[in-house]
Motif scaffolding. Structure first.
Motif, PDB file in Angstrom:
ATOM      1  N   ALA A   3       0.837  -1.201   0.000  1.00  0.00           N
ATOM      2  CA  ALA A   3       0.000   0.000   0.000  1.00  0.00           C
ATOM      3  C   ALA A   3       0.872   1.250   0.000  1.00  0.00           C
ATOM      4  O   ALA A   3       1.922   1.281   0.645  1.00  0.00           O
ATOM      5  CB  ALA A   3      -0.907  -0.021   1.217  1.00  0.00           C
ATOM      6  N   PRO A   4       0.453   2.306  -0.704  1.00  0.00           N
ATOM      7  CA  PRO A   4       1.262   3.536  -0.745  1.00  0.00           C
ATOM      8  C   PRO A   4       1.235   4.331   0.554  1.00  0.00           C
ATOM      9  O   PRO A   4       2.091   5.170   0.788  1.00  0.00           O
ATOM     10  CB  PRO A   4       0.641   4.336  -1.887  1.00  0.00           C
ATOM     11  CG  PRO A   4      -0.756   3.820  -2.007  1.00  0.00           C
ATOM     12  CD  PRO A   4      -0.708   2.384  -1.589  1.00  0.00           C
ATOM     13  N   ILE A   5       0.262   4.058   1.421  1.00  0.00           N
ATOM     14  CA  ILE A   5       0.130   4.779   2.684  1.00  0.00           C
ATOM     15  C   ILE A   5       0.324   3.785   3.818  1.00  0.00           C
ATOM     16  O   ILE A   5      -0.326   2.735   3.841  1.00  0.00           O
ATOM     17  CB  ILE A   5      -1.260   5.436   2.798  1.00  0.00           C
ATOM     18  CG1 ILE A   5      -1.476   6.402   1.630  1.00  0.00           C
ATOM     19  CG2 ILE A   5      -1.433   6.126   4.146  1.00  0.00           C
ATOM     20  CD1 ILE A   5      -2.920   6.662   1.305  1.00  0.00           C
ATOM     21  N   VAL A   6       1.230   4.102   4.737  1.00  0.00           N
ATOM     22  CA  VAL A   6       1.467   3.227   5.885  1.00  0.00           C
ATOM     23  C   VAL A   6       1.238   4.034   7.160  1.00  0.00           C
ATOM     24  O   VAL A   6       1.774   5.124   7.325  1.00  0.00           O
ATOM     25  CB  VAL A   6       2.902   2.642   5.879  1.00  0.00           C
ATOM     26  CG1 VAL A   6       3.137   1.798   7.126  1.00  0.00           C
ATOM     27  CG2 VAL A   6       3.141   1.826   4.618  1.00  0.00           C
ATOM     28  N   ILE A   7       0.411   3.466   8.033  1.00  0.00           N
ATOM     29  CA  ILE A   7       0.190   4.047   9.347  1.00  0.00           C
ATOM     30  C   ILE A   7       0.880   3.103  10.322  1.00  0.00           C
ATOM     31  O   ILE A   7       0.477   1.957  10.497  1.00  0.00           O
ATOM     32  CB  ILE A   7      -1.310   4.216   9.644  1.00  0.00           C
ATOM     33  CG1 ILE A   7      -1.913   5.118   8.549  1.00  0.00           C
ATOM     34  CG2 ILE A   7      -1.505   4.806  11.032  1.00  0.00           C
ATOM     35  CD1 ILE A   7      -3.396   5.250   8.598  1.00  0.00           C
ATOM     36  N   THR A  19       3.329   7.499   6.730  1.00  0.00           N
ATOM     37  CA  THR A  19       4.179   7.706   5.562  1.00  0.00           C
ATOM     38  C   THR A  19       3.343   7.531   4.302  1.00  0.00           C
ATOM     39  O   THR A  19       2.438   6.703   4.236  1.00  0.00           O
ATOM     40  CB  THR A  19       5.383   6.744   5.532  1.00  0.00           C
ATOM     41  OG1 THR A  19       4.926   5.394   5.614  1.00  0.00           O
ATOM     42  CG2 THR A  19       6.340   7.011   6.684  1.00  0.00           C
ATOM     43  N   VAL A  20       3.653   8.363   3.315  1.00  0.00           N
ATOM     44  CA  VAL A  20       2.985   8.315   2.014  1.00  0.00           C
ATOM     45  C   VAL A  20       4.070   8.111   0.978  1.00  0.00           C
ATOM     46  O   VAL A  20       4.971   8.939   0.840  1.00  0.00           O
ATOM     47  CB  VAL A  20       2.204   9.618   1.742  1.00  0.00           C
ATOM     48  CG1 VAL A  20       1.530   9.558   0.379  1.00  0.00           C
ATOM     49  CG2 VAL A  20       1.182   9.880   2.843  1.00  0.00           C
ATOM     50  N   GLY A  22       6.591   6.275   1.125  1.00  0.00           N
ATOM     51  CA  GLY A  22       7.906   6.248   1.748  1.00  0.00           C
ATOM     52  C   GLY A  22       8.354   7.546   2.385  1.00  0.00           C
ATOM     53  O   GLY A  22       9.398   7.598   3.033  1.00  0.00           O
ATOM     54  N   GLN A  23       7.578   8.607   2.234  1.00  0.00           N
ATOM     55  CA  GLN A  23       7.924   9.907   2.804  1.00  0.00           C
ATOM     56  C   GLN A  23       7.100  10.136   4.067  1.00  0.00           C
ATOM     57  O   GLN A  23       5.885   9.939   4.066  1.00  0.00           O
ATOM     58  CB  GLN A  23       7.637  11.029   1.803  1.00  0.00           C
ATOM     59  CG  GLN A  23       8.420  10.913   0.517  1.00  0.00           C
ATOM     60  CD  GLN A  23       9.914  11.097   0.732  1.00  0.00           C
ATOM     61  OE1 GLN A  23      10.335  12.007   1.431  1.00  0.00           O
ATOM     62  NE2 GLN A  23      10.696  10.235   0.140  1.00  0.00           N
ATOM     63  N   ILE A  24       7.745  10.601   5.138  1.00  0.00           N
ATOM     64  CA  ILE A  24       7.025  10.865   6.384  1.00  0.00           C
ATOM     65  C   ILE A  24       6.080  12.042   6.179  1.00  0.00           C
ATOM     66  O   ILE A  24       6.492  13.123   5.760  1.00  0.00           O
ATOM     67  CB  ILE A  24       8.002  11.155   7.540  1.00  0.00           C
ATOM     68  CG1 ILE A  24       8.862   9.920   7.819  1.00  0.00           C
ATOM     69  CG2 ILE A  24       7.242  11.578   8.796  1.00  0.00           C
ATOM     70  CD1 ILE A  24       9.983  10.161   8.808  1.00  0.00           C
ATOM     71  N   ALA A  25       4.800  11.819   6.496  1.00  0.00           N
ATOM     72  CA  ALA A  25       3.795  12.867   6.370  1.00  0.00           C
ATOM     73  C   ALA A  25       3.559  13.563   7.703  1.00  0.00           C
ATOM     74  O   ALA A  25       3.200  14.735   7.736  1.00  0.00           O
ATOM     75  CB  ALA A  25       2.484  12.287   5.845  1.00  0.00           C
ATOM     76  N   GLY A  26       3.766  12.830   8.802  1.00  0.00           N
ATOM     77  CA  GLY A  26       3.565  13.429  10.114  1.00  0.00           C
ATOM     78  C   GLY A  26       3.178  12.400  11.152  1.00  0.00           C
ATOM     79  O   GLY A  26       3.156  11.196  10.881  1.00  0.00           O
TER      80      GLY A  26
END
Length: 69
Positions: A3-7, A19-20, A22-26
């Motif tokens: 999945a592209p979004i990982v919580i 992360t979205v 692979g980039q940290i979103a917050g």
């Protein structure tokens, strides 16, 4: 394909890193925080993706729970 979004798992102090692609979103403390991060990443109707495993992977804890581990 993952999945592209990982919580990620809840942190010891509460909240979950998001992360979205692979980039940290917050650090989210509730579903509202997650949907806001996803809107900022370009997903305007983000709340519809939270329970879709092809979009979101919940790791190390129950989905929609943000309390300290």
């Amino acid at each position: 394909m993952s999945a592209p979004i990982v919580i990620h798992r809840p942190s010891p102090t509460g909240g979950r890193r998001v992360t979205v692609r692979g980039q940290i979103a917050g650090l989210a403390h509730d579903d509202h925080d997650v949907t806001e991060f996803l809107r900022q990443a370009g997903l305007p109707n983000a709340e519809q993706f939270l329970d879709d495993p092809s979009w979101v992977e919940w790791r190390g804890g129950r989905a929609h729970q943000y309390e300290a581990a």
